[in-house]
Design an enzyme around this catalytic site. Structure first.
Site, mmCIF file in Angstrom:
data_model
loop_
_atom_site.group_PDB
_atom_site.id
_atom_site.type_symbol
_atom_site.label_atom_id
_atom_site.label_comp_id
_atom_site.label_asym_id
_atom_site.label_seq_id
_atom_site.Cartn_x
_atom_site.Cartn_y
_atom_site.Cartn_z
ATOM 1 N N ASP A 240 -12.566 68.617 -44.373
ATOM 2 C CA ASP A 240 -12.211 69.570 -45.415
ATOM 3 C C ASP A 240 -13.365 69.584 -46.418
ATOM 4 O O ASP A 240 -14.167 68.642 -46.492
ATOM 5 C CB ASP A 240 -10.876 69.238 -46.086
HETATM 6 C C1 BGC Z 1 -9.016 73.645 -48.574
HETATM 7 C C2 BGC Z 1 -9.196 74.168 -47.162
HETATM 8 C C3 BGC Z 1 -10.207 75.276 -47.151
HETATM 9 C C4 BGC Z 1 -11.503 74.762 -47.736
HETATM 10 C C5 BGC Z 1 -12.610 75.793 -47.767
HETATM 11 C C6 BGC Z 1 -10.345 73.300 -49.216
HETATM 12 O O1 BGC Z 1 -10.197 73.003 -50.560
HETATM 13 O O2 BGC Z 1 -8.195 72.503 -48.553
HETATM 14 O O3 BGC Z 1 -7.966 74.620 -46.651
HETATM 15 O O4 BGC Z 1 -10.378 75.759 -45.859
HETATM 16 O O5 BGC Z 1 -11.272 74.342 -49.066
HETATM 17 O O6 BGC Z 1 -12.322 76.774 -48.711
#
Ligand code: BGC
Length: 827
Positions: A240
């Protein structure tokens, strides 16, 4: 520099082929590929013919790469709405549509779907998930994956694993027993791996599964032993965004790709770790190979991207899905579609004026246009007079100030020493600045607005980090506490708090808002300034607005009330603290029902809210966050053009006190999943408490008789198949979702009171009887035996209950499963 033998497509057809290619690369090139080049891009390796692979969020559309001014995307209904259709074919179409959007935006990997479980109704990302049931989550989530990948775009299923709430989301450790992990939280990932998902995302949180405790970006047991070795996942584990905090542990723990980049804990540090023998280079070969295979699959290496062939008319798809997903919670008396066309429609409620079409956070996409309920009703009933009344603003914060209509703004950037480095007029300040001077450390945003309406104006500036806000000469707020990337991860940056100043205006005059802001350095998310000036005009009080709404309802032939949540309630980054509707919306509904008992109430929310007036309203529909065609979908349903055939994919509580997992606040960093396998409705079945609407509930607009289970058969593979007949006893065409719940024999294992084993949707005309088969896969009957570390199928009599929801069970049968040959016993 190219290596012709490696650019042939067959050189990358399997993970083993890619491993050979990976081994041949110099160490520096391997390490380069393992961290992103930027927010959404990987590095290119021209020597292999590899172009940069690109990623974008998901899961309510595909936002794009942020490289095009005014970039817009199709906004789909919230994932819970897609799940509420219980329509596997539609989920596949939505996946294909994501692929079309991905290609249109130059995206190879869509960061979707999200298959975390709705463990608690207060979870901030509840709306992004499909269901509180693992099987329904898989049944809808896996076709979304298939649809995306069927068009040659990669899905990235997220967030692996036990990432079911937002409070302290980057640090908490979820303590989940192995049985619950296997049967509930891992189940959708397992199904997706079986279906061939090409990538998945390691979550921010940690997990303690009883074998290993650690961050999910470095959880060797769950990433390597279970996911890769046991389940056979051959795709890429992507971190993530900004989640990876270790070098060796994550490199050896099964993570394949650190995002975003550049920077982060791999790069130079990983090179050193390999050089010093702390990380085995073969681990890197495996990671590189997985990325090469992914690149090959999306046409970034050795082949061209596949041609998108599906889902051309995306607006039509969004409209159809949104209308079909709506859930009829109550239907009594004549529905609006059975009444004559109205000449006056009172359209009432804060979400009627301003529908909330998506939740907050990284899933945000920017649609070119949102069809409001008023636009939808006008298009449907052009001759009708529509009276629009808000009935009070439920938001705590004033609306965003639209500067161009009122004044001017300038931004003055200063360096460390306080010297001015840039001064720009920003005609249309949208709350952010990220193209900053490289030396800028602080800035003044000076906004001058003309207030000409007599009365009390509310002015504020929402911001995060170190700041000083002066409004009309009054210091409203000041802080010298800086913030970094955490303001993005907890979403405070999206909807920042602010302190209000009331400005009394008798004669028109100019007011200055001065916001002195520290530049925020948010790592991979870049450097930016954030300040949202807000302004509420003098205007009617909430009491006056409610009075006006009630009067409009009284005078209209049809009253439509749209209540719901808003950007202050449902978002990534925080969990809710209440299930109540914001503001005075309950009072608004009650008052409207007093004068217009036939009013249709639509709930525009992603996650459960309490509806204390539910029993007295005659027509109530759950309308979700319906996406960009909101107004048309609502009008289609109200006019009777489309059946709202949704069924709740979660339980709607009547009282917060009954909710099995009522909050999501870690205790000293730990979230204990003490409810085990009794998640969602299974918890309600265990406690016996009565919800406002049960899991699976949805009335559609006709009535059904459940006639019989005509046969139950056990297949050679251990799957059960039931043949069920139902009759449409109403006077309209309809679609019914036949649900089968399983009850296990008494035994040594902990089991839910009953759980969803299978479902099938049927269509029937008035009076028509239809027969349909429901299959319950063997895995749905099995239990994870933690001691034996394996799945087992307990022997004995299983009760199979067929019905319209987990609390509306109409037919009962049983089957006896015995070794070696399972035998049927009629119930
Ligand atoms: C979120 C993800 C997301 C990523 C990119 C993170 O903060 O948890 O779900 O895909 O950011 O935006």
């Amino acid at each position: 520099m190219t290596t012709p033998s490696l650019t042939a497509p067959e050189a990358y057809a399997t993970l083993d082929d890619c491993r050979a290619a990976a081994r041949a690369l110099p160490l520096e090139r391997k390490v380069l590929l393992l961290t992103g080049r930027a927010m959404w891009h990987l590095h290119a390796l021209p020597e292999l013919g590899l172009r940069p692979v690109t990623f974008s969020d998901g899961p309510v559309g595909v936002r794009g790469l942020g490289e095009v001014d005014g970039e817009t995307s199709i906004l789909f209904p919230t994932p819970s709405a897609v799940a509420a259709t219980w329509d596997v074919a539609l989920a596949f179409e939505v996946g294909q549509a994501f692929a079309r959007e991905a290609r249109a935006h130059g995206v190879d990997v869509v960061l979707a779907p999200q298959v975390n479980l709705q463990r608690t109704p207060v979870g901030g990302r509840h709306f992004e998930c499909f269901s509180e049931d693992p099987f329904l989550t898989s049944a809808i989530g896996v076709p979304v994956v298939r649809g995306i990948q069927d068009q040659g775009v990669a899905a990235c299923m997220k967030h692996y694993i036990a990432n079911d709430s937002e409070t302290e989301r980057t640090t908490y450790v979820s303590h989940v027993g192995m049985q619950a992990l296997r049967e509930v939280y891992l189940a959708p990932f397992e199904e997706a791996v079986n279906a061939g998902v090409w990538s998945l995302m390691a979550a921010y949180n940690g997990a303690d599964d009883g074998v290993e405790a650690g961050p999910m970006t470095a959880h060797r047991h769950l990433l390597v032993d279970v996911l890769k070795d046991e389940l056979g996942f051959d795709g890429v584990v992507v971190s993530d965004w900004e989640a990876t905090r270790t070098t060796e542990a994550s490199a050896a723990g099964g993570l394949d790709l650190v995002m975003p980049g550049p920077g982060g804990p791999w790069g130079e540090r990983l090179l050193a770790a390999v050089a010093e023998g702390r990380v085995d280079e073969r681990e890197l070969d495996d990671k590189v190979a997985r990325i090469l295979l992914l690149a090959h699959r999306v046409g970034a290496l050795g082949s061209e991207p596949a041609t998108i062939t599906a889902a051309e008319d995306l607006r039509a798809l969004v409209r159809r899905a949104a209308a079909a997903s709506m859930v009829v919670l109550r239907r009594e008396g004549r529905a609006p579609w059975e009444r004559p066309a109205p000449s006056t429609i009172a359209l009432i409620g804060p979400n009627a004026v301003r529908p909330h079409v998506l939740g907050g956070g990284s899933s945000t996409v920017h649609p070119a246009h949102v069809v409001t309920p008023a636009e939808g009703l006008v298009a449907r009933w052009p001759a009708a007079r529509i009276v629009l009344e808000r009935g009070g603003d439920p938001r705590a914060l004033a609306p965003r100030l639209h500067i161009p209509g009122r004044g001017t703004a300038i931004l003055v950037q200063r360096d460390d020493a306080g010297a001015e480095v840039a001064r720009t007029a920003v005609a249309d300040w949208r709350g952010w600045a990220d193209a900053l001077d490289p030396d800028a450390r602080e800035a003044d945003l000076i906004v001058r607005v003309r207030l000409h309406e007599p009365g009390v104006h509310r002015l504020s500036v929402g911001t995060v980090g170190a700041h000083r806000i002066v409004i009309d000469g009054v210091e409203a707020s000041a802080s010298d506490v800086p913030v970094g990337v955490e303001c993005v991860l907890d979403s405070s940056v999206n909807n920042p708090a602010g302190v209000e100043v009331e400005v009394a205006v008798t004669e028109p005059r100019e007011v200055e808002i001065l916001a002195t802001l520290a530049v925020i350095d948010a790592g991979g998310y870049g450097r930016f300034l954030r300040a949202e000036p807000r302004h509420a005009l003098p205007g009617p009080t909430a009491d006056e607005e409610i009075e006006a709404a009630v009067a409009a309802a009284r005078d209209a032939e049809l009253a439509v009330v749209v209540v719901g949540t808003n950007e202050e309630s449902e978002s990534e980054g925080w969990d809710r603290t209440t299930l109540a509707l914001p503001g005075r919306q309950d009072e608004l509904v009650e008052r409207v029902l007093d004068v217009a008992p036939d009013a249709v109430v639509l709930v525009n929310a992603g996650a459960p809210v309490l509806l204390p007036w539910l029993a007295r309203a005659r027509t109530v529909l759950w309308a979700w966050f319906p996406g960009q065609e909101a107004g048309h979908a609502i009008a289609d349903v109200l006019a009777g053009a489309v059946e709202p055939s949704g069924r709740l994919p979660w339980t709607l509580p009547a009282s917060e006190a009954d909710v099995p997992v009522p909050h999501a606040v870690p205790d000293a960093g730990s979230l204990r999943y003490d409810e085990g396998v009794h998640v969602g409705y299974r918890g309600w079945e265990r406690s016996g408490a009565s919800p406002a609407a049960a899991f699976g509930h949805g009335l559609g607009w006709t009535d059904w008789r459940y006639d019989a289970v005509s046969s139950v058969a056990v297949g050679a593979d251990g799957d059960l198949t039931l043949d069920v007949t139902v009759t449409n006893t109403g006077d309209r065409d309809g679609r019914e979702v036949i649900q089968v719940y399983v009850e296990a024999p008494e035994g040594a294992h902990e089991r839910p009171a009953r759980w969803l084993g299978g479902f099938v949707a049927v269509h029937a005309r008035p009076g028509e009887t239809v027969e349909a088969s429901v299959t319950i896969a063997r895995r749905r009957l099995e239990v994870w035996d933690a001691e034996a570390s394996s799945w087992v199928l307990p022997q004995g009599g299983y009760r199979l209950r067929v019905g319209r929801s987990v609390r509306d069970l109409r037919l009962d049968t049983a089957v006896r499963l015995e070794a070696p040959e399972p035998v049927r016993r009629d119930g």
